[in-house]
Design an enzyme around this catalytic site. Structure first.
Site, PDB file in Angstrom:
ATOM      1  N   ASP A  62       0.818  -1.215   0.000  1.00 21.37           N
ATOM      2  CA  ASP A  62       0.000   0.000   0.000  1.00 21.37           C
ATOM      3  C   ASP A  62       0.853   1.267   0.000  1.00 21.37           C
ATOM      4  O   ASP A  62       2.075   1.201   0.210  1.00 21.37           O
ATOM      5  CB  ASP A  62      -0.973  -0.011   1.195  1.00 21.37           C
ATOM      6  N   ASP A 128      -8.055  -2.476  13.977  1.00 28.78           N
ATOM      7  CA  ASP A 128      -9.406  -2.797  13.502  1.00 28.78           C
ATOM      8  C   ASP A 128      -9.414  -4.048  12.622  1.00 28.78           C
ATOM      9  O   ASP A 128     -10.395  -4.336  11.956  1.00 28.78           O
ATOM     10  CB  ASP A 128     -10.013  -1.603  12.746  1.00 28.78           C
ATOM     11  N   HIS A 130      -7.466  -4.626  10.026  1.00 35.17           N
ATOM     12  CA  HIS A 130      -7.134  -4.460   8.603  1.00 35.17           C
ATOM     13  C   HIS A 130      -5.836  -5.187   8.247  1.00 35.17           C
ATOM     14  O   HIS A 130      -4.959  -5.364   9.091  1.00 35.17           O
ATOM     15  CB  HIS A 130      -7.104  -2.985   8.188  1.00 35.17           C
ATOM     16  N   GLU A 135      -9.796  -1.890   5.105  1.00 35.42           N
ATOM     17  CA  GLU A 135     -10.494  -1.529   6.334  1.00 35.42           C
ATOM     18  C   GLU A 135     -11.756  -2.394   6.482  1.00 35.42           C
ATOM     19  O   GLU A 135     -12.151  -3.086   5.540  1.00 35.42           O
ATOM     20  CB  GLU A 135     -10.848  -0.041   6.290  1.00 35.42           C
TER      21      GLU A 135
HETATM   22  P1  PGA Z   1       1.959  -1.291  12.711  1.00 32.39           P
HETATM   23  O1  PGA Z   1       0.822  -1.286  11.616  1.00 32.39           O
HETATM   24  O2  PGA Z   1       2.933  -2.334  12.291  1.00 32.39           O
HETATM   25  O3  PGA Z   1       2.564   0.084  12.651  1.00 32.39           O
HETATM   26  O4  PGA Z   1       1.305  -1.600  14.018  1.00 32.39           O
HETATM   27  C1  PGA Z   1       0.305  -2.494  11.178  1.00 32.39           C
HETATM   28  C2  PGA Z   1      -0.889  -2.253  10.291  1.00 32.39           C
HETATM   29  O5  PGA Z   1      -1.607  -1.265  10.495  1.00 32.39           O
HETATM   30  O6  PGA Z   1      -1.125  -3.071   9.390  1.00 32.39           O
END
Ligand code: PGA
Length: 242
Positions: A62, A128, A130, A135
């Protein structure tokens, strides 16, 4: 899905490194990469290793909309800093956050992934649930698309910006359908803020309300968690302890 409970984050990073080393030794050509805090330790191990990516291809999950690749907040910049500058690939692909035609960008990136089937896809997980920036509510068969980030994601990512207002509101992401086409998937989750999402991913119903639950029935998925991220799991859900 196989859940590996590591003693701590360092042990989890080492286990993830071992998975990378094994698939590369087995002839993998394409690595699917992720950004965020979670893979930073793994990228350090990869940087310090003797692994050579110069004949391989990487595709990232992404990128934020509206941010140039040389902007320190971009995922492109993150990848340069954490991996590509030290260990260049023959080709590295990310969505173009500055694309002026979103439909064309989505098609272009789907073609990139179709032309470069992912041997091993690395994932983190959002609070959440994702994966990538898929999302809650994202369809399990979706391709690359442009998304509006949820409030929970904007708040979680605000720590990388001067203020919450500076966090981009949109991103391009591979879809869940794109991710599921990967030959193997490795998801890492650390810390108590991930415990709910991990429990729902592993033990909850298969539901688009939790994007990561799409991985639950797949036998090519390895999940590496530390004790804090595993705190809400039933002991029977854990396949292996390190
Ligand atoms: P993080 O993000 O590794 O910074 O916790 C993970 C994500 O949101 O997929």
């Amino acid at each position: 899905m196989k859940v590996i409970l590591a003693l701590n984050q360092a042990a989890g990073d080492q286990a993830a490194f071992n998975v990378f080393q094994q698939v590369i030794d087995n002839g993998a050509r394409v690595l699917g990469l992720a950004t965020g805090s979670t893979p930073e330790g793994l990228y350090r191990l990869l940087r310090e290793s003797s692994l050579d990516f110069s004949a391989m291809t990487s595709v990232n999950l992404d990128e934020y909309v509206g941010i140039a690749p040389d902007n320190p907040q971009s995922y492109h910049y993150f990848m340069n800093q954490h991996l590509f500058n030290a260990k260049p690939f023959a080709h590295s692909y990310l969505p173009n956050g500055l694309a002026t035609d979103p439909d064309a960008e989505v098609k272009r990136y789907d073609q990139v992934v179709a032309d470069n089937p992912v041997d091993l896809q690395l994932l983190g997980i959002g609070r959440d649930g994702h994966i990538g920036f898929n999302e809650p509510g994202s369809p399990f068969d979706g391709g690359t698309h442009r998304v509006k980030l949820t409030e929970s994601t904007i708040e979680a990512n605000a720590r990388f910006f001067a203020s919450k207002d500076e966090v981009p509101r949109e991103a391009y992401t591979m879809g869940i359908g794109t991710i599921l086409k990967s030959r193997e998937i490795l998801l890492m989750a650390y810390g108590d803020k991930k415990a709910d999402a991990v429990q729902k991913m592993v033990e909850g119903p298969l539901t688009t309300a939790v994007a990561a639950s799409a991985l639950q029935k797949m036998d090519n998925v390895v999940v590496i968690v530390d004790p804090a991220a595993a705190a809400k799991l039933q002991p029977a859900s854990i396949s292996k302890r390190l």
